[in-house]
Design a protein around this motif. Structure first.
Motif, PDB file in Angstrom:
ATOM      1  N   LEU A 208      -9.521 -55.330 -40.491  1.00 38.72           N
ATOM      2  CA  LEU A 208      -8.131 -55.302 -40.018  1.00 38.72           C
ATOM      3  C   LEU A 208      -7.864 -53.890 -39.560  1.00 38.72           C
ATOM      4  O   LEU A 208      -8.097 -52.937 -40.312  1.00 38.72           O
ATOM      5  CB  LEU A 208      -7.177 -55.659 -41.167  1.00 38.72           C
ATOM      6  N   LYS A 209      -7.368 -53.738 -38.341  1.00 38.82           N
ATOM      7  CA  LYS A 209      -7.160 -52.392 -37.809  1.00 38.82           C
ATOM      8  C   LYS A 209      -5.678 -52.048 -37.750  1.00 38.82           C
ATOM      9  O   LYS A 209      -4.856 -52.926 -37.419  1.00 38.82           O
ATOM     10  CB  LYS A 209      -7.748 -52.285 -36.410  1.00 38.82           C
ATOM     11  N   GLY A 210      -5.370 -50.794 -37.998  1.00 35.58           N
ATOM     12  CA  GLY A 210      -3.976 -50.349 -37.985  1.00 35.58           C
ATOM     13  C   GLY A 210      -3.591 -49.842 -39.362  1.00 35.58           C
ATOM     14  O   GLY A 210      -4.108 -50.325 -40.378  1.00 35.58           O
ATOM     15  N   ILE A 211      -2.674 -48.872 -39.380  1.00 32.77           N
ATOM     16  CA  ILE A 211      -2.271 -48.306 -40.675  1.00 32.77           C
ATOM     17  C   ILE A 211      -0.878 -48.799 -41.050  1.00 32.77           C
ATOM     18  O   ILE A 211      -0.691 -49.502 -42.032  1.00 32.77           O
ATOM     19  CB  ILE A 211      -2.362 -46.767 -40.654  1.00 32.77           C
ATOM     20  N   ASP A 212       0.127 -48.458 -40.215  1.00 31.96           N
ATOM     21  CA  ASP A 212       1.491 -48.913 -40.527  1.00 31.96           C
ATOM     22  C   ASP A 212       1.794 -50.253 -39.893  1.00 31.96           C
ATOM     23  O   ASP A 212       2.782 -50.894 -40.201  1.00 31.96           O
ATOM     24  CB  ASP A 212       2.510 -47.886 -40.034  1.00 31.96           C
ATOM     25  N   GLN A 213       0.965 -50.643 -38.933  1.00 33.59           N
ATOM     26  CA  GLN A 213       1.179 -51.888 -38.193  1.00 33.59           C
ATOM     27  C   GLN A 213      -0.181 -52.420 -37.773  1.00 33.59           C
ATOM     28  O   GLN A 213      -1.056 -51.626 -37.381  1.00 33.59           O
ATOM     29  CB  GLN A 213       2.036 -51.561 -36.944  1.00 33.59           C
ATOM     30  N   LEU A 214      -0.364 -53.715 -37.833  1.00 36.72           N
ATOM     31  CA  LEU A 214      -1.640 -54.292 -37.386  1.00 36.72           C
ATOM     32  C   LEU A 214      -1.815 -54.049 -35.885  1.00 36.72           C
ATOM     33  O   LEU A 214      -0.899 -54.315 -35.098  1.00 36.72           O
ATOM     34  CB  LEU A 214      -1.667 -55.806 -37.673  1.00 36.72           C
ATOM     35  N   GLU A 215      -2.996 -53.547 -35.511  1.00 38.79           N
ATOM     36  CA  GLU A 215      -3.249 -53.284 -34.087  1.00 38.79           C
ATOM     37  C   GLU A 215      -4.372 -54.139 -33.534  1.00 38.79           C
ATOM     38  O   GLU A 215      -4.515 -54.288 -32.321  1.00 38.79           O
ATOM     39  CB  GLU A 215      -3.585 -51.798 -33.892  1.00 38.79           C
ATOM     40  N   GLY A 216      -5.179 -54.680 -34.449  1.00 33.97           N
ATOM     41  CA  GLY A 216      -6.283 -55.512 -33.974  1.00 33.97           C
ATOM     42  C   GLY A 216      -7.139 -55.977 -35.146  1.00 33.97           C
ATOM     43  O   GLY A 216      -6.926 -55.568 -36.287  1.00 33.97           O
ATOM     44  N   ILE A 217      -8.082 -56.859 -34.821  1.00 37.37           N
ATOM     45  CA  ILE A 217      -9.010 -57.333 -35.849  1.00 37.37           C
ATOM     46  C   ILE A 217     -10.425 -57.317 -35.290  1.00 37.37           C
ATOM     47  O   ILE A 217     -10.614 -57.354 -34.068  1.00 37.37           O
ATOM     48  CB  ILE A 217      -8.670 -58.770 -36.320  1.00 37.37           C
ATOM     49  N   THR A 218     -11.391 -57.228 -36.201  1.00 36.61           N
ATOM     50  CA  THR A 218     -12.784 -57.415 -35.787  1.00 36.61           C
ATOM     51  C   THR A 218     -13.255 -58.718 -36.415  1.00 36.61           C
ATOM     52  O   THR A 218     -13.016 -58.945 -37.604  1.00 36.61           O
ATOM     53  CB  THR A 218     -13.665 -56.242 -36.281  1.00 36.61           C
TER      54      THR A 218
END
Ligand code: NAP
Length: 303
Positions: free
Chosen positions: A202-212
């Motif tokens: 799961l990518k992003g710190i304060d907000q999801l930005e993407g997934i692998t």
């Protein structure tokens, strides 16, 4: 006051129990920790509950609640902390203890989590377990849905009308969902299927930005830019309260008899919390009915 029947959980199963108990002139208390109606309140459209061609889950649950309320149901909004069996059942919430001659556990189930890094931190910041509750936040954006059951497919169909693209990630290439739903899914040009794939990052710190995502057959990883991820991978039964009273199966569902009775006289378990193959609204209300009728029968025999 000693209640004839105390019901823990105010979903369709608990409310059905209440309706049957009240109509048999029993004093009934329902203890609910959040909202009456249970998980159904998050279902946009119910089309498989006999008597209603189409009704929103919220409206149906309100009708069930009103029916029980009009019959004289007592209600308490609180979380049950402890259950003891003495002569009667003693049900302790955060602030009070209630006494009942019989007890029906209808606590339902909660969402299963993916259990991957940052899932909890990103909850409400791009990750959601309820498409109908949160879908509108992702208008014209790209989102992913994970799961292969009816909920995941329903979520995709719902989100396809709101979002730009919906990526369905499923760990196998066969679905559990109904064929009719899958056929409809395939007619939607903005739903893209990623089969034999799991979410690895799961990518992003304060907000999801993407997934692998990672392919289960060849381990190939693919990055998807998404603003939202809807997790629809099933349910975990809420059995913590009764784990010392009732045997659980490997999925933590309560193993009880077909008539919802347990080895403890006067204790019944109904709805999604119990071990069963089919978890539907109709099976929940059916369980609620059976548990309540059994409780009524028990009450008549201890007099
Ligand atoms: P479900 O039928 O149990 O499906 C869960 C899905 O999530 C399965 O496809 C499963 O994959 C996948 N999954 C489980 N754990 C996973 C993990 N850790 N990582 C990735 N994927 C995972 O759950 P549901 O869709 O929430 O449905 C629950 C019940 O409600 C079902 O009985 C369903 O029929 C019912 N329901 C009915 C309707 C309706 O309109 N009739 C609507 C919603 C729900 P596998 O298939 O590989 O195991």
């Amino acid at each position: 006051m000693i209640y004839d029947i105390i019901i823990v959980g105010g979903g369709p199963s608990g409310l059905s129990s209440a309706i049957y108990g009240l109509r048999a002139n029993k004093k009934v208390l329902v203890i609910e920790k959040e909202n009456f109606g249970g998980q159904i309140i998050n279902t946009k459209l119910v089309e498989n509950y006999p008597g209603f061609k189409q009704i929103s889950g919220l409206e149906l649950s309100e009708l069930m609640y009103e029916q029980a309320k009009n019959l004289g149901m007592d209600e308490v909004y609180s979380e049950v902390k402890k259950i003891e069996k003495q002569t009667n059942f003693l049900i302790t919430t955060s602030d009070k203890t209630y006494e009942g001659k019989t007890l029906i556990i209808a606590t339902g189930a909660k969402h299963r989590m993916l259990n991957i890094l940052h899932e909890e931190e990103l909850l409400g910041k791009g990750i959601s377990y309820c498409a109908t509750c949160d879908g509108a936040f992702f208008k014209d954006l790209n989102v992913a849905v994970v799961g292969g059951g009816n909920t995941a497919i329903d979520d995709c169909l719902y989100l396809a009308d709101i979002c730009q693209n919906v990526y369905l990630i499923h760990r196998r290439d066969q679905f559990r969902a109904e064929n009719q739903k899958i056929a409809l899914l395939k007619t939607k040009p903005n739903i893209k299927l990623f089969l034999n794939e799991t979410i690895s990052l799961l990518k992003g710190i304060d907000q999801l930005e993407g997934i692998t995502i990672k392919n289960t057959l060849n381990n190939k990883e693919t990055d998807l830019k998404v603003n939202g991820l809807f997790v629809a991978i099933g349910q975990i039964p809420n059995t913590d309260l009764i784990k010392d009273l009732v045997k659980l199966d490997s999925d933590k569902s309560a193993l009880v008899n077909d008539d919802c009775s347990t080895s403890i006289p006067g204790l019944y378990v109904a709805g999604d919390v119990r071990s069963k193959k089919i978890r539907q609204l109709t099976t929940a209300t059916s369980d609620g009915t059976i548990a309540s009728m059994m409780a009524i029968h028990y009450l008549e025999n201890i007099k």
